[in-house]
Design an enzyme around this catalytic site. Structure first.
Site, short mmCIF file in Angstrom:
data_model
loop_
_atom_site.label_atom_id
_atom_site.label_comp_id
_atom_site.label_asym_id
_atom_site.label_seq_id
_atom_site.Cartn_x
_atom_site.Cartn_y
_atom_site.Cartn_z
N HIS A 51 0.84 -1.20 0.00
CA HIS A 51 0.00 0.00 0.00
C HIS A 51 0.87 1.25 0.00
O HIS A 51 1.94 1.27 0.63
CB HIS A 51 -1.00 0.00 1.16
CG HIS A 51 -0.42 0.06 2.54
ND1 HIS A 51 -0.18 1.24 3.21
CD2 HIS A 51 -0.03 -0.92 3.40
CE1 HIS A 51 0.30 0.98 4.41
NE2 HIS A 51 0.42 -0.32 4.55
N ASP A 99 -0.28 4.41 0.94
CA ASP A 99 -0.65 5.45 1.90
C ASP A 99 0.09 5.28 3.22
O ASP A 99 0.54 4.19 3.56
CB ASP A 99 -2.17 5.47 2.15
CG ASP A 99 -2.69 4.21 2.80
OD1 ASP A 99 -2.29 3.10 2.37
OD2 ASP A 99 -3.48 4.30 3.75
N GLU A 154 -4.99 1.76 2.74
CA GLU A 154 -4.93 0.60 3.63
C GLU A 154 -5.05 1.02 5.08
O GLU A 154 -5.69 0.35 5.90
CB GLU A 154 -3.62 -0.15 3.42
CG GLU A 154 -3.55 -1.52 4.10
CD GLU A 154 -2.96 -1.50 5.50
OE1 GLU A 154 -2.98 -2.54 6.15
OE2 GLU A 154 -2.47 -0.44 5.97
N GLU A 155 -4.42 2.15 5.43
CA GLU A 155 -4.35 2.56 6.83
C GLU A 155 -5.71 2.94 7.41
O GLU A 155 -5.87 3.01 8.63
CB GLU A 155 -3.37 3.74 7.00
CG GLU A 155 -1.93 3.41 6.63
CD GLU A 155 -1.27 2.46 7.60
OE1 GLU A 155 -1.92 2.07 8.58
OE2 GLU A 155 -0.11 2.08 7.35
N ASP A 157 4.27 -6.14 3.90
CA ASP A 157 3.79 -5.07 4.78
C ASP A 157 4.04 -5.41 6.25
O ASP A 157 3.38 -4.89 7.14
CB ASP A 157 2.28 -4.88 4.51
CG ASP A 157 1.72 -3.60 5.12
OD1 ASP A 157 2.52 -2.70 5.47
OD2 ASP A 157 0.49 -3.50 5.26
ZN LIG Z 1 1.09 -1.17 6.36
#
Ligand SMILES: [Zn+2]
Length: 416
Positions: free
Chosen positions: A85, A87, A182-183, A205
């Protein structure tokens, strides 16, 4: 020009890609598109096929199979995906990130130059000692670093370039995806698994080198609403019903021993997370987390029990409980994906690390993808201390992750 994962990482973190809670658009912030669009350009530059961005901001591309027709596995290796991701967390600033490479890290605490009160301490960071004599990356202490998950983005890009530039590394079709938001738990909201076309995928991640994840929490959100009655305090006697007082009684009774502060490993928790209130109405959001999905009902019952205890103390207030499903332990849906898990384990060993399965006390994009039918365990990046100003990255760990991704691609040929 071949670029190392570190060179890519240092460029990507300078682009502000912070996502935003309670979004009104997708992605939640337009600035994420700057990095996403750049990645399309760079994927084309390294020779990836079908590099494109869709209307939601998802970037996908293919590193096509290089198995010659004479190879016994030609046409028999399923497509495998890698996902990261772009973000960064809304909990700390991601604007004007000034990464500093400390090369070599010589040991001891790291005082950050932009704010000397921010210290990456040896005592709180046992991973630091594995990086003595090697380069690490930090922010200047005024922002997060963005290793979560631009390290993952850089790792996938570097691995893709390695696979594309060395025909001796045999692999099937490799699919790549870079996602926004994602966050804020929306990373896979519009992700088209069918179009992605992978049989198994990996999010890049995680954090500590060697740590692999095939289990996450199952998560529900409990929302308690207390409705009271407001009136001018001067004439409130016998009339006002102050929802704040009832809510305070509820919060005081929530179990403390099963809070995030007091639990670890596989232990569940009940976590009061956000509170809003005035006399007429108060709302409390509580995170319920358990690796064992049916355990979420046990946590719900504990809250119901608290409400049943508090309600008679405030007979004129109405107390409501609502449960919203958030995500599920990927283990519940991993099914028959032993090949995907075997490949990541073996690949980590071939990269020269001792692999270890670690349960994630949280969720990943992979939790949702796995639940929706695309098994997606998670691998490490070398980053630490996510979502805050003490975030740092082991360059050695990041390079081990690049090796691991390349080995996963090759192992799928062996194991298919
Ligand atoms: Zn992450």
């Amino acid at each position: 020009m071949k670029q190392t994962a570190l060179e890519r990482f240092l460029r990507y973190v300078k682009i502000d890609t912070q996502s935003k809670e309670d979004p009104t658009t997708y992605p939640s912030t337009a600035k994420q598109l700057e990095l996403l669009n750049l990645l399309v350009t760079e994927l084309k530059e390294i020779g990836a096929q079908d590099a494109a961005i869709d209307s939601y901001g998802y970037v996908t591309a293919t590193v096509p199979s290089n198995l010659p027709p004479s190879h016994p596995k030609h046409g028999r290796v399923p497509a495998v995906g890698f996902v990261a991701h772009v973000d960064t967390s809304p909990s700390a600033s991601g604007a004007n990130v000034k990464p500093q490479v400390i090369d070599p890290y010589k040991g001891g605490d790291v005082v950050l130059p932009g704010d000397p009160s921010v210290v990456i301490s040896e005592s709180e960071n046992p991973e630091l000692k594995h990086n003595i004599g090697k380069p690490i990356v930090t922010s200047d202490g005024t922002t997060l670093l963005g290793a979560d998950d631009k390290a993952g983005v850089a790792i996938i890009m570097a691995a893709a370039q390695t696979l594309l530039s060395d025909p001796s590394l045999l692999h099937g079709d490799i699919r790549i995806a870079f996602t926004p938001d994602e966050e804020i738990g929306q990373g896979t909201k519009y992700f088209d698994i069918k179009k992605f076309g992978a049989a198994c995928a990996y999010t890049v991640d995680g954090d500590t080198p060697g740590e692999l994840n095939k289990e996450t929490f199952s998560a529900n959100l409990a929302i308690i609403t207390v409705n009271g009655r407001n009136i001018h305090p001067g004439s409130a006697k016998g009339i006002m019903v102050n929802s704040i007082r009832a809510m305070a009684d509820i919060i005081a009774r929530l179990p403390r021993e099963i809070s995030p502060e007091m639990t670890e490993g596989y232990e569940p928790y009940i976590h009061p997370h956000a509170l809003e209130g005035e006399e007429a109405k108060s709302t409390l959001k509580i995170l319920l987390r358990d690796f064992n999905t049916p355990g979420l009902d046990v946590l719900k019952k504990r809250i119901e029990h608290v409400i049943a205890e508090v309600q008679p103390l405030h007979p004129k207030a109405t107390i409501e409980l609502k449960i919203i499903e958030q995500y599920r332990n990927m283990k519940d849906y991993m099914g028959s994906t032993s090949t995907g898990l075997d490949c990541m384990w073996e690949a980590t060993k071939r990269a020269g690390l001792d692999p270890i399965w670690v349960p994630i006390r949280g969720g990943t994009d992979g939790s949702r993808l796995t639940e929706k039918g695309l098994p997606t365990p998670n691998i490490f990046t070398g980053g630490q201390n996510y979502h805050g100003t003490t975030e740092w990255l082991s360059v050695w760990g990041m390079n081990k992750a690049v090796d691991t991704v390349v080995h996963i691609a090759r192992l799928w040929v062996e194991k298919s």
